[in-house]
Design a protein around this motif. Structure first.
Motif, short mmCIF file in Angstrom:
data_model
loop_
_atom_site.label_atom_id
_atom_site.label_comp_id
_atom_site.label_asym_id
_atom_site.label_seq_id
_atom_site.Cartn_x
_atom_site.Cartn_y
_atom_site.Cartn_z
N TYR A 1 -53.03 -8.02 35.64
CA TYR A 1 -52.84 -8.72 34.31
C TYR A 1 -51.49 -9.58 34.52
O TYR A 1 -51.66 -10.70 33.76
N LEU A 2 -50.56 -9.11 34.90
CA LEU A 2 -49.25 -10.03 35.28
C LEU A 2 -49.65 -11.34 35.81
O LEU A 2 -49.04 -12.50 35.39
N CYS A 3 -50.30 -11.26 37.09
CA CYS A 3 -50.69 -12.43 37.65
C CYS A 3 -51.62 -13.17 36.93
O CYS A 3 -51.22 -14.54 36.78
N ALA A 4 -52.29 -12.89 36.07
CA ALA A 4 -53.45 -13.79 35.50
C ALA A 4 -52.53 -14.33 34.18
O ALA A 4 -52.71 -15.53 34.06
N LYS A 5 -51.47 -13.66 33.59
CA LYS A 5 -50.87 -14.43 32.56
C LYS A 5 -50.12 -15.44 33.15
O LYS A 5 -49.87 -16.59 32.47
N ALA A 6 -49.32 -15.31 34.48
CA ALA A 6 -48.50 -16.09 34.90
C ALA A 6 -49.21 -17.39 35.20
O ALA A 6 -48.81 -18.43 35.05
N LEU A 7 -50.46 -17.20 35.84
CA LEU A 7 -51.23 -18.40 36.41
C LEU A 7 -51.96 -19.08 35.20
O LEU A 7 -51.72 -20.35 35.05
N LEU A 8 -52.20 -18.50 34.11
CA LEU A 8 -52.73 -19.14 32.85
C LEU A 8 -51.81 -20.23 32.21
O LEU A 8 -51.73 -21.21 31.91
N GLU A 9 -50.39 -19.50 32.24
CA GLU A 9 -49.37 -20.27 31.73
C GLU A 9 -49.25 -21.78 32.42
O GLU A 9 -49.08 -22.85 31.77
N LYS A 10 -49.32 -21.64 33.77
CA LYS A 10 -49.13 -22.82 34.59
C LYS A 10 -50.46 -23.66 34.48
O LYS A 10 -50.25 -25.12 34.41
N ILE A 11 -51.85 -23.04 34.43
CA ILE A 11 -52.68 -23.93 34.30
C ILE A 11 -52.66 -24.73 32.97
O ILE A 11 -52.99 -25.64 32.57
N ARG A 12 -52.16 -24.01 31.67
CA ARG A 12 -52.15 -24.56 30.38
C ARG A 12 -50.99 -25.61 30.24
O ARG A 12 -51.06 -26.37 29.30
N SER A 13 -50.20 -25.67 31.22
CA SER A 13 -49.24 -26.58 31.46
C SER A 13 -49.83 -28.03 32.20
O SER A 13 -48.99 -29.12 31.84
N VAL A 14 -50.88 -27.94 32.61
CA VAL A 14 -51.61 -29.43 32.73
C VAL A 14 -52.56 -29.69 32.15
O VAL A 14 -53.43 -28.87 31.67
N ASP A 15 -52.67 -30.88 31.59
CA ASP A 15 -53.54 -31.24 30.45
C ASP A 15 -55.11 -31.45 31.09
O ASP A 15 -54.91 -32.14 32.42
N GLY A 16 -56.06 -31.24 30.36
CA GLY A 16 -57.32 -31.74 30.85
C GLY A 16 -58.29 -30.83 31.98
O GLY A 16 -59.04 -31.48 32.43
N ILE A 17 -57.83 -29.60 32.37
CA ILE A 17 -58.36 -29.02 33.32
C ILE A 17 -59.66 -28.21 32.73
O ILE A 17 -59.68 -27.59 31.74
N ASP A 18 -60.91 -28.72 33.44
CA ASP A 18 -62.10 -28.06 32.99
C ASP A 18 -62.40 -27.01 33.74
O ASP A 18 -63.02 -25.86 33.24
N TYR A 19 -61.86 -26.66 35.11
CA TYR A 19 -62.21 -25.42 35.99
C TYR A 19 -60.95 -24.92 36.97
O TYR A 19 -60.29 -26.03 37.42
N VAL A 20 -60.86 -23.63 37.16
CA VAL A 20 -60.06 -23.39 38.17
C VAL A 20 -61.09 -22.76 39.08
O VAL A 20 -62.19 -21.97 38.64
N GLY A 21 -60.70 -22.75 40.53
CA GLY A 21 -61.47 -22.21 41.72
C GLY A 21 -60.66 -22.18 42.90
O GLY A 21 -59.84 -22.72 42.99
N GLY A 22 -61.27 -21.15 43.89
CA GLY A 22 -60.24 -21.04 44.99
C GLY A 22 -61.22 -20.33 46.14
O GLY A 22 -62.55 -20.25 45.74
N LEU A 23 -60.74 -20.40 47.29
CA LEU A 23 -61.55 -19.86 48.27
C LEU A 23 -61.71 -18.38 48.25
O LEU A 23 -60.59 -17.62 48.16
N GLU A 24 -62.76 -17.72 48.74
CA GLU A 24 -62.89 -16.24 49.08
C GLU A 24 -61.98 -15.93 50.07
O GLU A 24 -61.89 -16.78 50.94
#
Length: 180
Positions: free
Chosen positions: A43-66
């Motif tokens: 939960y804390l990781c997700a909240k922290a990352l969402l805060e950073k994602i929302r600081s960047v305008d216009g992001i359509d997707y997030v993804g990463g390597l398995e």
């Protein structure tokens, strides 16, 4: 952020002698799976990352390597929906499956595409950024625009510089210097 740092310190930070994915050796190690797989830690990781994602305008997707990115991507997708601001996610296989659709990019529905979409590549830890570059290359091959990478923890060992050479700015929730 202090609460996340404490969970990582308790569940995922180790001292000793370790060989890293980059091939380098280190006297400390961050295995963030125990943090990401813990209810509070995830939960804390997700909240922290969402805060950073929302600081960047216009992001359509997030993804990463398995495998490093998958647990936290799933958690942040669920948390973003619960927050009423959904973030679309995907993951990149290290190699295509030899059955089914044979896709390298997973999580997109039929008819969905990364073509022309702005994407942030996520990983749990950045040392040199090699895993992030692999995921970014796959997303770019699928037509994505990748200008940012985001990690839970930046080991501050060249990832920022290497990712800049690959055309990405590195963002992080926490840094090695928060622990050492």
């Amino acid at each position: 952020m202090q609460e996340l740092i404490e969970v990582i310190r308790e569940r995922s930070y180790r001292r000793g002698h370790f060989k890293l994915a980059s091939g380098a050796e280190s006297e400390f190690y961050f295995n963030l799976k125990p943090t990401m797989m813990n209810p509070k830690g995830g939960y804390l990781c997700a909240k922290a990352l969402l805060e950073k994602i929302r600081s960047v305008d216009g992001i359509d997707y997030v993804g990463g390597l398995e495998m490093g990115a998958v647990p936290v991507i799933a958690a942040l997708a669920a948390q973003s929906y619960a927050d009423g601001r959904p973030v679309a996610t995907f993951f990149v296989r290290k190699q295509a499956k030899d059955h089914g659709t044979g896709e390298v990019i997973e999580g997109l529905a039929s008819g969905e595409s990364l073509e022309g979409k702005r994407v942030i590549i996520i990983d749990d830890v950045a040392t040199t950024g090699g895993s992030i570059v692999k995921a970014a290359e796959a997303a770019r091959k699928a037509g994505a625009i990748v200008d940012y990478a985001l990690v839970i923890l930046d080991r501050e060992e060249g990832g920022t510089e290497n990712l800049a050479q690959a055309g990405m700015k590195l963002l992080s929730a926490v840094k090695k210097s928060d622990f050492i």
